[in-house]
Write a protein that holds these residues in place. Structure first.
Motif, PDB file in Angstrom:
ATOM      1  N   VAL A  17       0.767  -1.114  -0.158  1.00  0.00           N
ATOM      2  CA  VAL A  17       0.044   0.135  -0.161  1.00  0.00           C
ATOM      3  C   VAL A  17       0.986   1.475   0.022  1.00  0.00           C
ATOM      4  O   VAL A  17       0.750   2.245  -0.732  1.00  0.00           O
ATOM      5  CB  VAL A  17      -0.892   0.143   1.279  1.00  0.00           C
ATOM      6  N   ALA A  18       1.977   1.302   0.857  1.00  0.00           N
ATOM      7  CA  ALA A  18       2.810   2.225   0.953  1.00  0.00           C
ATOM      8  C   ALA A  18       3.449   2.638  -0.362  1.00  0.00           C
ATOM      9  O   ALA A  18       3.517   3.859  -1.063  1.00  0.00           O
ATOM     10  CB  ALA A  18       3.622   2.194   2.065  1.00  0.00           C
ATOM     11  N   ALA A  19       3.853   1.788  -1.124  1.00  0.00           N
ATOM     12  CA  ALA A  19       4.364   1.795  -2.614  1.00  0.00           C
ATOM     13  C   ALA A  19       3.415   2.534  -3.492  1.00  0.00           C
ATOM     14  O   ALA A  19       3.825   3.138  -4.315  1.00  0.00           O
ATOM     15  CB  ALA A  19       5.141   0.388  -3.008  1.00  0.00           C
ATOM     16  N   LEU A  20       2.241   2.132  -3.444  1.00  0.00           N
ATOM     17  CA  LEU A  20       1.006   2.315  -4.240  1.00  0.00           C
ATOM     18  C   LEU A  20       1.060   3.955  -3.830  1.00  0.00           C
ATOM     19  O   LEU A  20       0.889   4.707  -4.911  1.00  0.00           O
ATOM     20  CB  LEU A  20      -0.131   1.727  -3.969  1.00  0.00           C
ATOM     21  N   VAL A  21       0.920   4.364  -2.696  1.00  0.00           N
ATOM     22  CA  VAL A  21       0.677   5.647  -2.490  1.00  0.00           C
ATOM     23  C   VAL A  21       1.517   6.527  -3.000  1.00  0.00           C
ATOM     24  O   VAL A  21       1.490   7.644  -3.531  1.00  0.00           O
ATOM     25  CB  VAL A  21       0.396   5.933  -0.809  1.00  0.00           C
ATOM     26  N   ARG A  22       3.120   6.045  -2.607  1.00  0.00           N
ATOM     27  CA  ARG A  22       4.010   6.802  -3.256  1.00  0.00           C
ATOM     28  C   ARG A  22       4.067   7.070  -4.653  1.00  0.00           C
ATOM     29  O   ARG A  22       4.222   8.074  -5.373  1.00  0.00           O
ATOM     30  CB  ARG A  22       5.360   6.105  -2.790  1.00  0.00           C
ATOM     31  N   CYS A 281      -9.313  -1.433  -8.488  1.00  0.00           N
ATOM     32  CA  CYS A 281      -8.078  -1.875  -8.942  1.00  0.00           C
ATOM     33  C   CYS A 281      -7.484  -3.094  -7.929  1.00  0.00           C
ATOM     34  O   CYS A 281      -7.914  -3.102  -6.857  1.00  0.00           O
ATOM     35  CB  CYS A 281      -7.133  -0.770  -8.791  1.00  0.00           C
ATOM     36  N   ASP A 282      -6.417  -3.723  -8.380  1.00  0.00           N
ATOM     37  CA  ASP A 282      -6.001  -4.904  -7.613  1.00  0.00           C
ATOM     38  C   ASP A 282      -4.584  -4.262  -6.995  1.00  0.00           C
ATOM     39  O   ASP A 282      -3.518  -3.905  -7.441  1.00  0.00           O
ATOM     40  CB  ASP A 282      -5.527  -5.917  -8.564  1.00  0.00           C
ATOM     41  N   SER A 283      -4.709  -4.595  -5.437  1.00  0.00           N
ATOM     42  CA  SER A 283      -3.673  -3.991  -4.708  1.00  0.00           C
ATOM     43  C   SER A 283      -2.588  -4.896  -4.638  1.00  0.00           C
ATOM     44  O   SER A 283      -1.470  -4.591  -4.156  1.00  0.00           O
ATOM     45  CB  SER A 283      -3.960  -3.555  -3.362  1.00  0.00           C
ATOM     46  N   ARG A 284      -2.623  -6.092  -5.084  1.00  0.00           N
ATOM     47  CA  ARG A 284      -1.593  -7.137  -4.979  1.00  0.00           C
ATOM     48  C   ARG A 284      -0.798  -7.325  -6.451  1.00  0.00           C
ATOM     49  O   ARG A 284       0.290  -7.761  -6.215  1.00  0.00           O
ATOM     50  CB  ARG A 284      -2.275  -8.452  -4.831  1.00  0.00           C
TER      51      ARG A 284
END
Ligand code: ADP
Ligand code: ASP
Ligand code: MG
Length: 464
Positions: A17-22, A281-284
């Motif tokens: 999740v952190a990587a996606l927000v970044r 979207c897929d978070s994985r």
């Protein structure tokens, strides 16, 4: 960006999740997060156990979940920040313990205490996520969603007060966004006008995301979950289900209402009003396909876009010879449902009878009593609604024929088509759900299989 419970199940998930927000830092994201997976269930269970007078046992059972939060903190937070978060967990432990003792004592209304207890799931996950994001160099800040989402006092399934929620959300979040910060809110939780904690109903974090995105006129509302978008059917029933690239708001709302758990049924509502697209979207998986929900509907060549279903449905039949040629019966019937705040999904009528389907049975006994003056009442349980969705469905010949010939040996109990132009809905016995959904999926989405089956007269079930 809304992340569901499975998207924050453990340290690895928090990192994703952190990587996606970044990755979205440049477009000024706002983050909404659910409680860690299984935490809401555990908190609800603790209230039930405390209600039996076993407050200590109820608190003890939550330890495992507090420990899961602390494990994530140990894995991802630096020492100083970790101390701060550990203190937050300790405070939560104390507050929840106190609330559970009050539940056991029965001093305050149970529904109110229950919302207060379950709210800690989202408060902890959002506090933790904000800390993790800060640890990764983002200027993230925890915001108590109860300052933004203001509702009526219907505990457990409260309705947001539209204007107030929009005003408060903007008031709380816009200055942070302007200052380059990333607000992190817990989904699902809210507060009443009087300041009591309320919740938006199970799965309600999606709805929070819809409300916040609409209030801020976001460029997009993103629902990050554990599947690649909205699929042609529930993947737990149909492993072959595929991502639907685009859905209209109306299609998405129907699918969500009739059981596609991937979206809370009310999520779409605020988005439509403010014209905000919703993306699932897929978070994985980074390269996974996704679904975009917006105004324009494309008629796909097959017209049918997805199949949804919902179990635990009850059918109420009301029969009276007095209905023959008379008027006023429908009004009398619907008044009863209105009085008991119970929504009806499907209605069918004949000269002397009316049949309705319900999934909320909390007031069923009282409803049946109140209907008795109208006519003879019969209730059937263990039923399921199946819903075929697609824009243009009503004006396309042959769909109903195909549906019912695919199910020719299955008993169909009620049928409704035409009320909306985009769905065909019918009721079956609950035990037939897996068979019916698989067959319909084969018939509409697995064309080669469907044609083959038409020739050999088979059922479409996979014999693996
Ligand atoms: P989250 O915790 O992210 O909110 P949910 O469990 O509420 O996730 O919703 C995602 C789940 O919805 C999927 O794992 C899937 O089993 C279920 N689901 C049901 N119908 C559909 C559908 N048509 N498309 C995608 N997922 C579906
Ligand atoms: N945590 C809440 C639930 O489990 C809300 C959500 O996950 O959307 O229902
Ligand atoms: Mg959900």
């Amino acid at each position: 960006m809304k992340f569901g419970g499975t998207s924050v199940a453990d340290a690895e998930a928090f990192e994703r999740v952190a990587a996606l927000v970044r990755r979205h830092e440049g477009v000024r994201p706002v983050v909404v997060v659910s409680a860690m997976s299984r935490v809401t269930d555990a908190l609800l269970e603790s209230v039930r156990v405390a209600g039996d007078g076993r407050a200590l046992e109820a608190s003890d059972a939550l330890e495992e979940h507090f420990e899961r939060h602390l494990e994530v903190a140990r894995a991802l937070l630096d020492e100083g920040v970790r101390g701060f978060f550990e203190a937050a967990v300790e405070e939560t432990r104390r507050e929840v313990g106190e609330a559970l003792r009050e539940v056991a004592a029965g001093e305050r209304p149970r529904a109110l205490m229950q919302d207060l207890v379950v709210s800690h799931g989202e408060r902890l996950s959002a506090t933790l996520l904000a800390a993790v994001l800060r640890g990764q160099g983002l200027r993230a800040r925890y915001v108590d969603a109860r300052l933004c989402i203001i509702t009526d006092e219907h505990h457990g399934c409260a309705t947001p007060l539209k204007d107030l929620t929009e005003a408060r959300t903007r008031e709380q979040l816009e200055p942070l966004i302007e200052a380059g910060e990333v607000p992190v809110l817990g989904g699902f939780i809210a507060s009443s006008h009087a300041g009591e904690t309320t919740t938006l109903g199970r799965g309600g974090s999606d709805y929070t995301a819809g409300l916040v995105g609409a209030a801020l006129r976001a460029r997009e509302i993103q629902i990050w979950t554990d599947v690649p978008g909205v699929l042609t059917a529930d993947p737990r029933l149909v492993p072959e289900a595929r991502t639907i690239p685009r859905l209209s708001y109306a299609e998405a709302a129907e699918l969500a209402y009739f059981g596609a758990k991937v979206l809370h049924p009310k999520t779409i509502l605020p988005a439509v009003v403010r014209n905000v697209p919703v993306r699932i979207c897929d978070s994985r998986r980074r390269d996974a396909p996704d679904t975009l929900v917006f105004f324009d509907a494309e008629m796909t060549p097959r017209t049918v876009k997805a199949i949804a279903c919902k179990g635990s449905i009850h059918i109420v039949h009301i029969t009276s010879a007095r209905m023959l040629g008379e008027h006023g019966f429908l009004r009398a019937i619907f008044e009863v449902f209105e009085r008991h705040r119970t929504a009806v999904d499907i209605v069918t009528t004949s000269e002397v009878s009316v049949s309705l389907s319900l999934d909320d049975t909390s007031a069923l006994e009282a409803i049946v009593e109140d209907l008795k003056p109208v006519g003879a009442v019969k209730v059937e349980s263990n039923r399921a609604i199946v819903c075929i969705v697609g824009e243009g469905l009503r004006s396309t010949p042959g769909i109903a024929g195909r549906v019912f010939s695919t199910l020719k040996d299955i008993n169909i109990l009620l049928i409704s088509q035409g009320a909306s132009s985009i769905n065909l809905t019918f009721v079956i016995e609950e035990r037939h759900i897996p068979e019916v959904v698989r067959r319909l999926h084969a018939a509409f989405f697995e064309c080669a299989t469907a044609e083959l089956l038409a020739h050999i007269g088979g059922s479409g079930r996979r014999e693996t």
